[in-house]
Design a protein around this motif. Structure first.
Motif, PDB file in Angstrom:
ATOM      1  N   ARG A   5     -31.221  17.779  12.298  1.00  0.00           N
ATOM      2  CA  ARG A   5     -29.672  18.284  12.556  1.00  0.00           C
ATOM      3  C   ARG A   5     -28.825  17.198  12.012  1.00  0.00           C
ATOM      4  N   PRO A   6     -27.726  17.496  11.246  1.00  0.00           N
ATOM      5  CA  PRO A   6     -26.876  16.698  10.931  1.00  0.00           C
ATOM      6  C   PRO A   6     -26.197  15.845  11.972  1.00  0.00           C
ATOM      7  N   GLU A   7     -25.571  14.749  11.809  1.00  0.00           N
ATOM      8  CA  GLU A   7     -24.936  13.766  12.861  1.00  0.00           C
ATOM      9  C   GLU A   7     -23.537  14.395  12.707  1.00  0.00           C
ATOM     10  N   TYR A   8     -22.843  14.999  13.911  1.00  0.00           N
ATOM     11  CA  TYR A   8     -21.882  15.553  14.112  1.00  0.00           C
ATOM     12  C   TYR A   8     -20.705  14.469  14.038  1.00  0.00           C
ATOM     13  N   THR A   9     -19.495  14.584  13.211  1.00  0.00           N
ATOM     14  CA  THR A   9     -18.557  13.520  13.114  1.00  0.00           C
ATOM     15  C   THR A   9     -17.367  13.680  13.889  1.00  0.00           C
ATOM     16  N   LEU A  10     -17.138  14.746  14.465  1.00  0.00           N
ATOM     17  CA  LEU A  10     -15.605  15.231  14.894  1.00  0.00           C
ATOM     18  C   LEU A  10     -15.942  15.896  16.197  1.00  0.00           C
ATOM     19  N   LYS A  11     -14.882  15.657  17.272  1.00  0.00           N
ATOM     20  CA  LYS A  11     -14.836  16.404  18.511  1.00  0.00           C
ATOM     21  C   LYS A  11     -13.529  16.816  18.492  1.00  0.00           C
ATOM     22  N   VAL A  12     -13.125  17.828  18.957  1.00  0.00           N
ATOM     23  CA  VAL A  12     -11.850  18.598  18.970  1.00  0.00           C
ATOM     24  C   VAL A  12     -11.693  19.212  20.425  1.00  0.00           C
ATOM     25  N   GLN A  13     -10.700  18.815  21.329  1.00  0.00           N
ATOM     26  CA  GLN A  13     -10.247  19.476  22.433  1.00  0.00           C
ATOM     27  C   GLN A  13      -9.127  20.218  22.527  1.00  0.00           C
ATOM     28  N   LEU A  14      -9.086  21.360  22.706  1.00  0.00           N
ATOM     29  CA  LEU A  14      -7.760  22.154  22.640  1.00  0.00           C
ATOM     30  C   LEU A  14      -7.362  22.584  24.127  1.00  0.00           C
ATOM     31  N   ALA A  15      -6.025  22.058  24.699  1.00  0.00           N
ATOM     32  CA  ALA A  15      -5.631  22.457  25.795  1.00  0.00           C
ATOM     33  C   ALA A  15      -4.187  22.965  25.774  1.00  0.00           C
ATOM     34  N   GLY A  16      -3.820  23.559  26.906  1.00  0.00           N
ATOM     35  CA  GLY A  16      -2.376  24.027  26.781  1.00  0.00           C
ATOM     36  C   GLY A  16      -1.603  23.290  28.017  1.00  0.00           C
ATOM     37  N   CYS A  17      -0.453  22.829  27.881  1.00  0.00           N
ATOM     38  CA  CYS A  17       0.584  22.458  28.983  1.00  0.00           C
ATOM     39  C   CYS A  17       2.061  22.768  28.592  1.00  0.00           C
ATOM     40  N   ASP A  18       2.441  23.578  29.608  1.00  0.00           N
ATOM     41  CA  ASP A  18       3.838  24.106  29.544  1.00  0.00           C
ATOM     42  C   ASP A  18       4.365  24.569  27.995  1.00  0.00           C
ATOM     43  N   GLY A  19       3.241  25.504  27.633  1.00  0.00           N
ATOM     44  CA  GLY A  19       3.724  26.202  26.395  1.00  0.00           C
ATOM     45  C   GLY A  19       3.305  25.369  24.928  1.00  0.00           C
ATOM     46  N   ARG A  20       2.891  24.189  25.445  1.00  0.00           N
ATOM     47  CA  ARG A  20       2.382  23.334  24.360  1.00  0.00           C
ATOM     48  C   ARG A  20       0.895  23.276  24.116  1.00  0.00           C
ATOM     49  N   ALA A  21       0.545  23.236  22.996  1.00  0.00           N
ATOM     50  CA  ALA A  21      -0.830  23.117  22.594  1.00  0.00           C
ATOM     51  C   ALA A  21      -1.008  21.635  22.320  1.00  0.00           C
ATOM     52  N   VAL A  22      -2.217  21.239  23.000  1.00  0.00           N
ATOM     53  CA  VAL A  22      -2.389  19.716  23.052  1.00  0.00           C
ATOM     54  C   VAL A  22      -3.894  19.739  22.121  1.00  0.00           C
ATOM     55  N   LEU A  23      -4.088  18.955  21.246  1.00  0.00           N
ATOM     56  CA  LEU A  23      -5.497  18.875  20.456  1.00  0.00           C
ATOM     57  C   LEU A  23      -5.664  17.421  20.513  1.00  0.00           C
ATOM     58  N   LEU A 114       0.630   9.823  24.810  1.00  0.00           N
ATOM     59  CA  LEU A 114       0.842  11.094  25.531  1.00  0.00           C
ATOM     60  C   LEU A 114       1.861  10.830  26.551  1.00  0.00           C
ATOM     61  N   PRO A 115       2.970  11.774  26.472  1.00  0.00           N
ATOM     62  CA  PRO A 115       3.663  11.846  27.992  1.00  0.00           C
ATOM     63  C   PRO A 115       2.702  12.338  29.030  1.00  0.00           C
ATOM     64  N   ARG A 116       3.148  11.921  30.167  1.00  0.00           N
ATOM     65  CA  ARG A 116       2.297  11.843  31.399  1.00  0.00           C
ATOM     66  C   ARG A 116       1.896  13.353  31.833  1.00  0.00           C
ATOM     67  N   PRO A 117       2.846  14.337  31.705  1.00  0.00           N
ATOM     68  CA  PRO A 117       2.591  15.928  32.055  1.00  0.00           C
ATOM     69  C   PRO A 117       1.339  16.113  30.874  1.00  0.00           C
ATOM     70  N   VAL A 118       1.336  15.827  29.787  1.00  0.00           N
ATOM     71  CA  VAL A 118       0.481  16.262  28.821  1.00  0.00           C
ATOM     72  C   VAL A 118      -0.848  15.509  29.080  1.00  0.00           C
ATOM     73  N   GLN A 119      -0.893  14.087  29.651  1.00  0.00           N
ATOM     74  CA  GLN A 119      -2.185  13.609  30.079  1.00  0.00           C
ATOM     75  C   GLN A 119      -2.829  14.339  31.071  1.00  0.00           C
ATOM     76  N   ILE A 120      -2.111  14.841  31.950  1.00  0.00           N
ATOM     77  CA  ILE A 120      -2.464  15.396  33.192  1.00  0.00           C
ATOM     78  C   ILE A 120      -3.358  16.691  32.824  1.00  0.00           C
ATOM     79  N   ALA A 121      -2.311  17.630  32.144  1.00  0.00           N
ATOM     80  CA  ALA A 121      -2.976  18.917  31.485  1.00  0.00           C
ATOM     81  C   ALA A 121      -4.107  18.903  30.806  1.00  0.00           C
ATOM     82  N   GLY A 122      -4.220  17.784  29.912  1.00  0.00           N
ATOM     83  CA  GLY A 122      -5.214  17.906  28.941  1.00  0.00           C
ATOM     84  C   GLY A 122      -6.593  17.350  29.782  1.00  0.00           C
ATOM     85  N   ASN A 123      -6.438  16.966  31.070  1.00  0.00           N
ATOM     86  CA  ASN A 123      -7.824  16.893  31.797  1.00  0.00           C
ATOM     87  C   ASN A 123      -8.596  18.164  32.029  1.00  0.00           C
ATOM     88  N   GLY A 124      -8.479  19.215  31.600  1.00  0.00           N
ATOM     89  CA  GLY A 124      -9.213  20.467  32.122  1.00  0.00           C
ATOM     90  C   GLY A 124      -8.654  21.861  31.822  1.00  0.00           C
TER      91      GLY A 124
END
Length: 135
Positions: A5-23, A114-124
């Motif tokens: 299997r190839p070694e994967y080189t990228l991880k992307v997480q997508l979350a939402g916070c107050d209408g904003r998409a956070v990658l 990252l602004p604090r509200p985005v940090q919190i929202a990005g955790n799940g």
């Protein structure tokens, strides 16, 4: 028997916070991994009529031409649509040099952290379809 299997080189997480998409991006942006990033960007772009994206690049370890091209396409989307905003957070190292050489840094809002509200929202907190994970 060996595992080829190839070694994967990228991880992307997508979350939402107050209408904003956070990658959150971690790993190398190269020709193998960029399709995963662009798939996440496409989903995030479609969340609102006025796209509002925050891209946390603190985990980016490298960037080749394909990575730069992905950011160029994103910058062009902003120009073509005449709407939305994209903020890049913690751009450093090879990514920063590559985007500066391509004259793309000035096309985005830049922040050190990252602004604090985005940090919190990005955790799940997730919105829309969950395509988080790696290549």
């Amino acid at each position: 028997m060996q595992d080829f299997r190839p070694e994967y080189t990228l991880k992307v997480q997508l979350a939402g916070c107050d209408g904003r998409a956070v990658l959150r991006i971690a790993g190398a942006l190269d020709r193998v991994s960029v399709p995963v990033l662009t798939a996440h960007l496409d989903v995030a772009w479609g969340w609102n009529d006025e796209p509002d994206l925050v891209i946390d690049a603190s985990g980016v370890t490298g960037c080749d031409r394909a990575g730069v091209a992905a950011f160029a396409v994103l910058a062009q989307r902003l120009l073509d649509g005449g709407r939305g905003r994209v903020a890049l957070v913690a751009v450093a190292g090879q990514l920063k040099r590559a985007l500066r050489r391509a004259r793309l840094l000035e096309r985005f809002e830049l922040y050190d952290s990252l602004p604090r509200p985005v940090q919190i929202a990005g955790n799940g907190v997730r919105r829309g379809i969950d395509i988080s994970g790696g290549v």
